[in-house]
Design an enzyme around this catalytic site. Structure first.
Site, mmCIF file in Angstrom:
data_model
loop_
_atom_site.group_PDB
_atom_site.id
_atom_site.type_symbol
_atom_site.label_atom_id
_atom_site.label_comp_id
_atom_site.label_asym_id
_atom_site.label_seq_id
_atom_site.Cartn_x
_atom_site.Cartn_y
_atom_site.Cartn_z
ATOM 1 N N THR A 1 0.836 -1.194 0.000
ATOM 2 C CA THR A 1 0.000 0.000 0.000
ATOM 3 C C THR A 1 0.875 1.250 0.000
ATOM 4 O O THR A 1 2.079 1.171 -0.266
ATOM 5 C CB THR A 1 -0.989 -0.018 1.190
ATOM 6 O OG1 THR A 1 -1.937 1.032 1.023
ATOM 7 C CG2 THR A 1 -0.292 0.152 2.537
ATOM 8 N N ASN A 2 0.302 2.412 0.291
ATOM 9 C CA ASN A 2 1.078 3.654 0.343
ATOM 10 C C ASN A 2 0.574 4.489 1.515
ATOM 11 O O ASN A 2 -0.338 4.077 2.234
ATOM 12 C CB ASN A 2 0.960 4.404 -0.986
ATOM 13 C CG ASN A 2 -0.491 4.679 -1.342
ATOM 14 O OD1 ASN A 2 -1.192 5.366 -0.607
ATOM 15 N ND2 ASN A 2 -0.948 4.110 -2.444
ATOM 16 N N ARG A 3 1.161 5.683 1.699
ATOM 17 C CA ARG A 3 0.879 6.445 2.924
ATOM 18 C C ARG A 3 -0.303 7.411 2.806
ATOM 19 O O ARG A 3 -0.549 8.191 3.703
ATOM 20 C CB ARG A 3 2.138 7.219 3.335
ATOM 21 C CG ARG A 3 3.255 6.293 3.834
ATOM 22 C CD ARG A 3 4.523 7.051 4.123
ATOM 23 N NE ARG A 3 4.291 8.169 5.000
ATOM 24 C CZ ARG A 3 4.841 9.371 4.859
ATOM 25 N NH1 ARG A 3 5.644 9.593 3.852
ATOM 26 N NH2 ARG A 3 4.584 10.339 5.703
#
Ligand code: CTP
Length: 403
Positions: A211-213
């Site tokens: 995933t990402n932030r």
């Protein structure tokens, strides 16, 4: 967030009044100087003394006079912004027609700023045509009215008329203050918007993912601001954004992966005239997600573990553009404007909102943002501000472009 702002809360006589002391505490914690006005019937639900203790100031009520000032005018002059919460059909009706037969209404009539109304009442009262006519009048006069929520009413059944959750009202307040500050009327009535928010999640196995932030805060700010400005909004959010407050009236679809986001955006795009793609899409997914939990001893060798990734579709590039004003985001760590402009062309969009994510205090997972709005023939850097402020300016710019 509300530091130094003089905020007046007008409490009217609905059962939801019992929730307001807690909301007043939230406003004080957010840095606002808060004063309160109560209509005579509000006092049957909550006492002036409760607010006096919380705000350290006696509320504006009938029959308490200070010979040195005219109380309702003094409070109106002090106020930077005011919120009427809960707003009964009675107070809405009177104010929409200029009636000022109590101290709170007299103060409201003398205000310089627009007002935010948070109606709460029984569904039958809310849908009555007289109430709806009065609400329309408030909107025509430049005030913002939050749609009531649907849920369990004091009468013991489900219906539309509940006061929205305090977190949603707080967002509405931030948006309406940002609209007021920006100085331009934001009216998206008649527009249908599709907004995506949050970071996608790509499954590696049942317990692990890529995933990402991205938190989804920027997309939520856009969706809430657009809804409050009268737009009909469909929000496609990812799991990351599931706990952020959403205003009533917004259609919400929750997705997880880039593929689900792709399918949902394509399903909902047809009847929308404004499309804003603020979700942070994982560019890659696992080429072979495992059905069972991956076990170390079966997978890794002395070189570690190699996972083969497959490229996800570019959702924004793939969306139809004819008849839609389309906006994309560009999160960059260098050459922000140049790369942003490249994306404008590559994805065939009308506007790119470019931001520098190398600065950890703005962009991903923060409350503030500093962006440049790039169109085919313009570049407009916006000042560093809250994501809600950016959302309001972005929507105002889109409104201008569509004129
Ligand atoms: N986007 C998309 N589908 C993807 C990747 C990105 O729709 N598979 C959208 C994002 O929502 C954003 C815009 O495209 O509105 C730019 O996203 P960004 O991640 O900055 O750019 P990429 O196209 O992924 O390019 P790069 O990662 O090489 O900068």
């Amino acid at each position: 967030m509300l530091k130094g702002l003089n905020l007046t809360v007008v409490v009217t006589g609905g059962i939801a009044a019992y929730k307001i002391p807690d909301f007043v505490r939230t406003l004080i914690k957010a840095g606002a100087n808060v004063r309160v006005a109560l209509t005579p019937s509000a006092k049957q639900f909550v006492t002036p003394y409760t607010f006096e203790v919380l705000t350290k100031y006696p509320p504006l009520v009938e029959g308490v006079h200070n010979p040195d000032t005219v109380a309702h005018i003094a409070l109106a002059d002090w106020t930077d912004y005011a919120i009427v919460m809960p707003a009964t059909a009675n107070t809405i009706g009177k104010f929409a027609n200029g009636i000022a037969d109590n101290e709170a209404l007299s103060m409201m009539l003398a205000l310089k700023s627009p007002l935010l109304f948070v109606p709460a009442m029984n569904e039958k009262m809310w849908t009555n045509q007289a109430t709806q006519r009065n609400v329309s009048q408030l909107r025509l006069d430049g005030h913002i009215v939050v749609e009531p929520d649907t849920g369990f009413l004091a009468e013991g059944y489900e219906g539309k008329g509940r006061m929205p959750a305090p977190e949603a009202v707080f967002q509405a307040l931030l948006v309406s203050i940002a609209i007021d500050k920006q100085g331009q009327t934001l009216d998206l009535t008649g527009h249908k918007l599709l907004v995506s928010a949050g970071g996608t999640t790509e499954k590696l196995d049942p317990v692990r993912f890529l995933t990402n932030r991205s938190s989804g805060k920027m997309g939520l700010a856009i969706a809430n601001a657009a809804a409050l400005a009268g737009g009909q909004v469909t929000l496609v959010r990812t799991d990351h954004a599931k706990n952020l407050p959403v205003l009533p009236g917004i259609e919400v679809v929750t997705v997880e992966s880039a593929q689900e986001l792709y399918d949902t955006m394509h399903k909902h795009v047809t009847d929308k005239d404004i499309v804003i793609m603020s979700a942070a899409v994982s560019d890659y997914r696992s080429a072979h997600p495992a059905d069972q939990k991956m076990k170390k001893d079966q997978l890794s060798n002395q070189d570690g573990l190699t996972i083969q990734l497959a490229e996800n579709p570019d959702i924004l590039a793939s969306l139809p553009k004819e008849g839609h004003y389309t906006v994309g985001f560009a999160a960059e760590t260098q050459k922000v404007i140049e790369y942003g402009r490249n994306k404008l062309l590559k994805k065939g969009v009308d506007m790119i909102v470019a931001n520098d994510v190398s600065d950890q205090t703005i962009g991903f997972n923060t409350d503030d943002n500093q962006v440049t709005l790039i169109t085919k023939d313009s570049e407009r850097p916006l000042e560093r501000q809250s994501k809600i402020g950016v959302a309001v300016e972005l929507l105002a710019r889109i409104q201008d472009e569509l004129k």
